[in-house]
Scaffold this motif. Structure first.
Motif, PDB file in Angstrom:
ATOM      1  N   PRO A 222     -60.720  80.507 117.677  1.00 40.25           N
ATOM      2  CA  PRO A 222     -59.259  80.431 117.476  1.00 40.25           C
ATOM      3  C   PRO A 222     -58.620  79.114 117.925  1.00 40.25           C
ATOM      4  N   HIS A 223     -58.970  78.031 117.223  1.00 38.26           N
ATOM      5  CA  HIS A 223     -58.384  76.712 117.509  1.00 38.26           C
ATOM      6  C   HIS A 223     -58.475  76.373 119.014  1.00 38.26           C
ATOM      7  N   ILE A 224     -59.699  76.415 119.497  1.00 39.91           N
ATOM      8  CA  ILE A 224     -59.903  76.113 120.923  1.00 39.91           C
ATOM      9  C   ILE A 224     -60.980  75.039 121.126  1.00 39.91           C
ATOM     10  N   ALA A 225     -61.357  74.356 120.047  1.00 37.64           N
ATOM     11  CA  ALA A 225     -62.454  73.390 120.182  1.00 37.64           C
ATOM     12  C   ALA A 225     -62.156  72.410 121.315  1.00 37.64           C
ATOM     13  N   ALA A 226     -60.953  71.890 121.329  1.00 33.35           N
ATOM     14  CA  ALA A 226     -60.559  70.993 122.425  1.00 33.35           C
ATOM     15  C   ALA A 226     -59.113  71.302 122.784  1.00 33.35           C
ATOM     16  N   VAL A 227     -58.933  71.898 123.912  1.00 34.42           N
ATOM     17  CA  VAL A 227     -57.569  72.196 124.370  1.00 34.42           C
ATOM     18  C   VAL A 227     -57.234  71.165 125.448  1.00 34.42           C
ATOM     19  N   THR A 228     -56.085  70.539 125.287  1.00 31.02           N
ATOM     20  CA  THR A 228     -55.719  69.429 126.174  1.00 31.02           C
ATOM     21  C   THR A 228     -55.729  69.862 127.636  1.00 31.02           C
ATOM     22  N   ARG A 229     -56.387  69.066 128.450  1.00 36.03           N
ATOM     23  CA  ARG A 229     -56.554  69.396 129.874  1.00 36.03           C
ATOM     24  C   ARG A 229     -55.483  68.654 130.684  1.00 36.03           C
ATOM     25  N   PRO A 230     -54.673  69.418 131.455  1.00 30.38           N
ATOM     26  CA  PRO A 230     -53.493  68.819 132.101  1.00 30.38           C
ATOM     27  C   PRO A 230     -53.794  67.587 132.961  1.00 30.38           C
ATOM     28  N   LYS A 231     -54.889  67.610 133.726  1.00 29.17           N
ATOM     29  CA  LYS A 231     -55.123  66.500 134.673  1.00 29.17           C
ATOM     30  C   LYS A 231     -55.265  65.164 133.938  1.00 29.17           C
ATOM     31  N   THR A 232     -56.194  65.136 132.964  1.00 32.91           N
ATOM     32  CA  THR A 232     -56.431  63.863 132.262  1.00 32.91           C
ATOM     33  C   THR A 232     -55.262  63.515 131.340  1.00 32.91           C
ATOM     34  N   ALA A 233     -54.579  64.558 130.831  1.00 33.84           N
ATOM     35  CA  ALA A 233     -53.421  64.286 129.960  1.00 33.84           C
ATOM     36  C   ALA A 233     -52.294  63.644 130.775  1.00 33.84           C
ATOM     37  N   ALA A 234     -52.057  64.155 131.992  1.00 35.45           N
ATOM     38  CA  ALA A 234     -50.997  63.580 132.831  1.00 35.45           C
ATOM     39  C   ALA A 234     -51.335  62.126 133.164  1.00 35.45           C
ATOM     40  N   GLU A 235     -52.602  61.858 133.468  1.00 40.87           N
ATOM     41  CA  GLU A 235     -53.002  60.473 133.779  1.00 40.87           C
ATOM     42  C   GLU A 235     -52.754  59.567 132.568  1.00 40.87           C
ATOM     43  N   TYR A 236     -53.071  60.091 131.383  1.00 38.51           N
ATOM     44  CA  TYR A 236     -52.909  59.329 130.128  1.00 38.51           C
ATOM     45  C   TYR A 236     -51.437  59.008 129.874  1.00 38.51           C
ATOM     46  N   VAL A 237     -50.576  60.017 130.053  1.00 40.21           N
ATOM     47  CA  VAL A 237     -49.137  59.825 129.793  1.00 40.21           C
ATOM     48  C   VAL A 237     -48.557  58.830 130.792  1.00 40.21           C
TER      49      VAL A 237
ATOM     50  N   ILE B 202     -48.744  66.684 122.797  1.00 41.65           N
ATOM     51  CA  ILE B 202     -49.723  67.292 123.719  1.00 41.65           C
ATOM     52  C   ILE B 202     -51.103  67.344 123.059  1.00 41.65           C
ATOM     53  N   GLY B 203     -51.149  67.280 121.739  1.00 40.42           N
ATOM     54  CA  GLY B 203     -52.446  67.266 121.046  1.00 40.42           C
ATOM     55  C   GLY B 203     -52.691  65.937 120.349  1.00 40.42           C
ATOM     56  N   ALA B 204     -53.913  65.816 119.792  1.00 42.14           N
ATOM     57  CA  ALA B 204     -54.237  64.633 118.989  1.00 42.14           C
ATOM     58  C   ALA B 204     -53.561  64.724 117.630  1.00 42.14           C
ATOM     59  N   GLY B 205     -53.397  65.951 117.137  1.00 40.38           N
ATOM     60  CA  GLY B 205     -52.721  66.157 115.861  1.00 40.38           C
ATOM     61  C   GLY B 205     -51.213  66.058 116.055  1.00 40.38           C
ATOM     62  N   VAL B 206     -50.521  65.668 114.981  1.00 41.47           N
ATOM     63  CA  VAL B 206     -49.065  65.540 115.070  1.00 41.47           C
ATOM     64  C   VAL B 206     -48.368  66.344 113.981  1.00 41.47           C
ATOM     65  N   ASP B 207     -49.138  67.145 113.228  1.00 38.96           N
ATOM     66  CA  ASP B 207     -48.515  67.950 112.174  1.00 38.96           C
ATOM     67  C   ASP B 207     -47.456  68.870 112.765  1.00 38.96           C
ATOM     68  N   HIS B 208     -47.650  69.289 114.017  1.00 34.81           N
ATOM     69  CA  HIS B 208     -46.703  70.195 114.684  1.00 34.81           C
ATOM     70  C   HIS B 208     -45.377  69.509 115.009  1.00 34.81           C
ATOM     71  N   ILE B 209     -45.368  68.169 115.013  1.00 33.02           N
ATOM     72  CA  ILE B 209     -44.129  67.413 115.252  1.00 33.02           C
ATOM     73  C   ILE B 209     -43.556  66.934 113.915  1.00 33.02           C
ATOM     74  N   MET B 210     -44.437  66.468 113.049  1.00 34.57           N
ATOM     75  CA  MET B 210     -43.966  65.875 111.786  1.00 34.57           C
ATOM     76  C   MET B 210     -43.360  66.894 110.836  1.00 34.57           C
ATOM     77  N   SER B 211     -43.625  68.175 111.092  1.00 43.14           N
ATOM     78  CA  SER B 211     -43.043  69.197 110.212  1.00 43.14           C
ATOM     79  C   SER B 211     -41.542  69.382 110.481  1.00 43.14           C
ATOM     80  N   ASP B 212     -41.029  68.755 111.549  1.00 41.50           N
ATOM     81  CA  ASP B 212     -39.599  68.878 111.873  1.00 41.50           C
ATOM     82  C   ASP B 212     -38.780  68.024 110.899  1.00 41.50           C
ATOM     83  N   PRO B 213     -37.946  68.629 110.046  1.00 41.45           N
ATOM     84  CA  PRO B 213     -37.199  67.827 109.065  1.00 41.45           C
ATOM     85  C   PRO B 213     -36.195  66.878 109.726  1.00 41.45           C
TER      86      PRO B 213
END
Ligand code: NDP
Ligand code: OXD
Length: 314
Positions: free
Chosen positions: A276-291, A69-80
């Motif tokens: 509080p980590h809000i510089a760019a919060v993924t916007r559902p409309k454009t994210a759904a189009e992207y996916v 859902i984000g540009a970063g993937v540290d939140h996924i890659m931390s899964d062992p």
């Protein structure tokens, strides 16, 4: 039938469901924990996740792609137990890029026009008439010149700033941007930058890059805007250089520990703005189009966009 298994804590899933159904009403959109039995996943299944529980993705091995859902993937890659055979696509939709550019332009203008100092002066009821130099005399140095860094440069350039970029690989010549590449050119990049914009991913190589030694390379009264990841900065060193007036201000949207502990000195530092980590919060409309666009591309045998390179870490 396309099935999206969606995982995101703390936000309305309905908004996301509606965004996907606006693009394709036939999508089977399933909110966690109602993902269904992993053994019963006929059809085309994709996961779209932010900070998924460790071990969850391993169960859904029928997923064709994991979308972050984000540009970063540290939140996924931390899964062992992260499955290694499923491609991971990082978000790079127009909404994310525009959101980041909005935040960075706001922050660059605030630093350029001394807003942190003016706000402190107001608290003291001081009539502090601080005169700002022309934008054309200010060098904005973007550390991390990828999807977001390039969008920020595009929006900052017409305001008159000189733009520097720093990245791992060489970039093609571009009007109004001076490119610096690799560790060998980092000191030179810093010496030539008044406002640093941190837009680097969280990797081993980017951790603590901005320590006392490197921050000291910046010219007097330079400032920092960090919107990439908190691992980039040795925050005690940053505070030291703000306190001895080498640096003038810092806007920090990302931290090594989030939320920042209440006892952290950054909260009350007069030269630090915390968001509080809000510089760019993924916007559902454009994210759904992207996916959905990526899923269609894949179905048509075309390459996925912005696939994570596990070795590089971004
Ligand atoms: P990209 O992958 O498109 O760009 C990353 C850039 O960093 C590239 O230019 C890359 O160089 C450069 N880079 C990576 N490692 C190094 C290194 N060791 N030395 C020099 N340069 C390096 O990512 P995005 O632009 O899409 O996103 C950047 C980061 O922003 C994300 O990883 C995420 O952590 C953060 N982010 C923060 C948000 C917030 O709200 N605060 C929101 C969204 C993202 P090269 O071009 O040579 O590959
Ligand atoms: C991201 C983020 O990575 O929100 O997109 O930090």
């Amino acid at each position: 039938m396309t099935r999206i298994l969606f995982y995101l804590n703390g936000y309305s899933h309905d908004v996301w469901r509606e965004a996907f159904h606006a693009v394709d009403p036939d999508i089977d959109f399933r909110s966690y924990p109602d993902w269904g039995d992993p053994g019963d996943m006929s059809g085309d299944t994709y996961t779209l996740v932010w900070e998924p529980e460790h071990g969850l993705l391993k169960e859904y091995t029928n997923s064709k792609v994991t979308f972050s859902i984000g540009a970063g993937v540290d939140h996924i890659m931390s899964d062992p137990d992260l499955p290694t055979n499923i491609p991971i696509v990082r978000m790079a939709d127009d909404g994310l890029k525009e959101g980041m550019a909005e935040f960075v332009v706001m922050s660059v203008l605030m630093h350029h026009r001394s807003m942190p100092e003016l706000l402190n002066a107001q608290k003291q009821k001081e009539w502090a008439r601080i005169f700002a130099p022309a934008a054309s005399s200010i060098k904005v140095g973007i550390m991390g010149y990828g999807a977001l860094g390039q969008k920020c440069a595009e929006v900052l350039r017409p305001l008159g700033y000189q733009i520097n970029s720093w990245s791992q690989s060489a970039k093609a010549d571009e009007k109004g941007v001076t490119h610096y590449t690799g560790m060998g050119e980092l000191d030179n990049f810093l010496t030539n930058t008044n406002i640093v914009v941190g837009l680097l991913p969280n990797t081993e190589e980017t951790t603590n890059l901005l320590n006392e030694k490197r921050l000291s390379k910046l010219p007097e009264r330079a400032s920092i805007i960090n919107v990439g990841r908190g691992n980039l900065i040795e925050i005690d060193d940053l505070i030291k250089l703000l306190d001895n007036n080498h640096l003038s201000a810092a806007t920090l949207d990302v931290f090594k520990e989030e939320p920042v502990p209440k006892s952290h000195p950054a909260w009350t530092h007069p030269k630090i703005i915390i968001t509080p980590h809000i510089a760019a919060v993924t916007r559902p409309k454009t994210a759904a189009e992207y996916v959905v666009r990526n899923i269609k591309n894949m179905d048509n045998g075309q390459p996925l966009e912005n696939v994570l390179n596990i070795q590089r870490g971004y």
